[in-house]
Scaffold this active site. Structure first.
Site, PDB file in Angstrom:
ATOM      1  N   ILE A 153      -2.044   9.037 -11.586  1.00 18.22           N
ATOM      2  CA  ILE A 153      -2.978   9.376 -12.660  1.00 18.22           C
ATOM      3  C   ILE A 153      -4.415   9.259 -12.168  1.00 18.22           C
ATOM      4  CG2 ILE A 153      -3.824   8.718 -14.944  1.00 18.22           C
ATOM      5  CD1 ILE A 153      -0.983   7.834 -15.634  1.00 18.22           C
ATOM      6  N   ASP A 172      -8.265   0.027  -5.611  1.00 11.14           N
ATOM      7  CA  ASP A 172      -6.857  -0.240  -5.893  1.00 11.14           C
ATOM      8  C   ASP A 172      -6.452  -1.459  -5.075  1.00 11.14           C
ATOM      9  OD1 ASP A 172      -3.932  -0.210  -5.846  1.00 11.14           O
ATOM     10  OD2 ASP A 172      -4.108   1.778  -6.764  1.00 11.14           O
ATOM     11  N   THR A 233      -7.181   3.884 -20.667  1.00 12.65           N
ATOM     12  CA  THR A 233      -5.947   4.557 -21.078  1.00 12.65           C
ATOM     13  C   THR A 233      -4.740   3.855 -20.481  1.00 12.65           C
ATOM     14  OG1 THR A 233      -6.085   6.057 -19.177  1.00 12.65           O
ATOM     15  CG2 THR A 233      -7.069   6.814 -21.245  1.00 12.65           C
ATOM     16  N   ARG A 235      -3.498  -0.070 -20.495  1.00  2.53           N
ATOM     17  CA  ARG A 235      -2.798  -0.963 -21.412  1.00  2.53           C
ATOM     18  C   ARG A 235      -3.807  -1.838 -22.138  1.00  2.53           C
ATOM     19  NH1 ARG A 235       0.649   1.998 -21.200  1.00  2.53           N
ATOM     20  NH2 ARG A 235       2.883   1.718 -20.790  1.00  2.53           N
ATOM     21  N   ASP A 259      -7.819   3.908 -25.759  1.00  2.00           N
ATOM     22  CA  ASP A 259      -6.593   4.540 -26.246  1.00  2.00           C
ATOM     23  C   ASP A 259      -5.450   3.537 -26.387  1.00  2.00           C
ATOM     24  OD1 ASP A 259      -4.983   6.928 -26.885  1.00  2.00           O
ATOM     25  OD2 ASP A 259      -3.978   6.524 -24.980  1.00  2.00           O
ATOM     26  N   GLU A 264      -0.332  -2.866 -31.250  1.00  2.00           N
ATOM     27  CA  GLU A 264      -0.252  -1.472 -31.706  1.00  2.00           C
ATOM     28  C   GLU A 264       0.826  -1.361 -32.782  1.00  2.00           C
ATOM     29  OE1 GLU A 264       0.341   0.936 -28.206  1.00  2.00           O
ATOM     30  OE2 GLU A 264      -1.652   0.487 -27.420  1.00  2.00           O
ATOM     31  N   HIS A 283      -3.037   5.527 -28.711  1.00  2.00           N
ATOM     32  CA  HIS A 283      -2.155   5.525 -27.540  1.00  2.00           C
ATOM     33  C   HIS A 283      -1.517   6.909 -27.329  1.00  2.00           C
ATOM     34  CE1 HIS A 283       0.479   2.674 -24.921  1.00  2.00           C
ATOM     35  NE2 HIS A 283       0.292   3.845 -24.321  1.00  2.00           N
ATOM     36  N   ILE A 284      -2.374   7.923 -27.258  1.00  2.00           N
ATOM     37  CA  ILE A 284      -1.860   9.294 -27.119  1.00  2.00           C
ATOM     38  C   ILE A 284      -2.408  10.016 -25.881  1.00  2.00           C
ATOM     39  CG2 ILE A 284      -1.228   9.751 -29.514  1.00  2.00           C
ATOM     40  CD1 ILE A 284      -4.640  10.763 -28.052  1.00  2.00           C
ATOM     41  N   GLY A 286      -1.457  10.033 -22.896  1.00  2.00           N
ATOM     42  CA  GLY A 286      -0.388  10.606 -22.090  1.00  2.00           C
ATOM     43  C   GLY A 286       0.615  11.410 -22.887  1.00  2.00           C
TER      44      GLY A 286
END
Length: 308
Positions: A153, A172, A233, A235, A259, A264, A283-284, A286
């Protein structure tokens, strides 16, 4: 013929593909009926879930016959992976299938929040003309995007940003500075602190683990460049939302798109209501029509191969 239990929504053509070869129970509402879910789990040889089904504790204990857990998505924080492994259950995520959907969400949020010109509909329709106030938005080209978590991603997001003329730097924790992916993508490898202090937009693409829980606390948000944009986006529990709201109200943050949340659905939160330059979504990032197709068929194919 295996018993497959699907607890959340899945493309019905992919469900039919599974049902052509196996005994399938598909009930997108099963996630909200724990007693029945436990009962059905006891008979399941395959369990297919999204992010709301918690495959741990009582549910995991009920999986006496299960051989495979399919995850209609990427994050595995709702699944006790080590517990599954201990029971000989294979966990299969839909790696990469929703990367495009998330990347588009990030880029769209970036452009909206930098420009700041897309909140005036009600005012203009009501006869106001806030041209001066909204005429100092920022262009995307030339800005620096900082990507934290450089998996599929993060890489997709970087490519889209580069196409818009953005500079991209990435951090990373699992990649060495000389990892080939940085050379292949033309993205600068950065330390976390350098990225936070220099990026105009910071986007998070990391799993929820001990090292990322509370990663963007008040101190890290304060260390961001003044006027920068933060996008999460990945967690909940990674970003301190009250600290985000405070930084938006003070003007230190130029915008934020969130998001994902600690709980939730998000309980009513007065600290987030009427907060400037804040985009919230349920949470949309993805979840699009196309991403749901890709995720569903990827998991259906992988489950069928695993059962063959």
């Amino acid at each position: 013929m295996a018993r497959i239990v699907i607890t959340e929504f899945m493309d019905e053509r992919a469900v039919a593909q599974l049902a052509a070869a196996h005994d399938v129970l598909y009930d997108p509402l099963l996630v909200d009926d724990m007693p029945r879910l436990i009962t059905e789990a006891q008979k399941a040889e395959v369990l297919i879930v999204r992010n709301r089904t918690q495959v741990r504790n009582a549910l995991l204990a009920a999986l006496g016959k299960c051989r495979v857990v399919g995850r209609l998505g990427v994050g595995l924080d709702n699944i006790d992976v080590s517990g599954c492994e201990a029971k000989g259950i294979e966990v299969i995520p839909a790696t990469g299938a929703n990367a495009l959907s998330v990347a588009e969400y990030v880029i769209a949020s970036t452009m909206m929040l930098l420009r700041g010109a897309f909140t005036a509909t009600e005012a203009v329709a009501g006869g106001q003309w806030p041209r001066t106030a909204l005429g100092n938005g920022r262009e995307t080209a030339g800005k620096t995007l900082g990507v934290i978590g450089f998996g599929s991603i993060g890489q997709m997001t970087a490519r889209m940003a580069q196409g818009l003329g953005m500079k991209v730097m990435a951090f990373d924790a699992l990649l060495r500075a000389d990892a080939e992916v940085f050379k292949q993508t033309g993205v600068a490898c950065s330390s976390l602190d350098k990225l936070i202090s220099e990026a105009d937009v910071v986007t998070l693409h990391v799993p929820l683990v001990d090292s990322t829980r509370g990663l963007f606390n008040a101190a890290r948000i304060a260390a961001m460049k003044k006027g920068a944009v933060l996008i999460n986006t990945s967690r909940g529990h990674i970003v301190d939302l009250p600290a985000v709201a405070a930084a938006l109200r003070s003007g230190h943050l130029g915008g934020a798109a969130i998001d994902v949340f600690d709980a939730e659905p998000l309980p009513a939160d007065t600290s987030l209501q009427n907060c400037p330059n804040l985009l919230l979504s349920p949470h949309i990032s993805g979840v699009t029509f196309e991403a749901n197709e890709r995720v569903s068929f990827m998991i259906a194919d992988k489950v069928l191969r695993s059962l063959a």
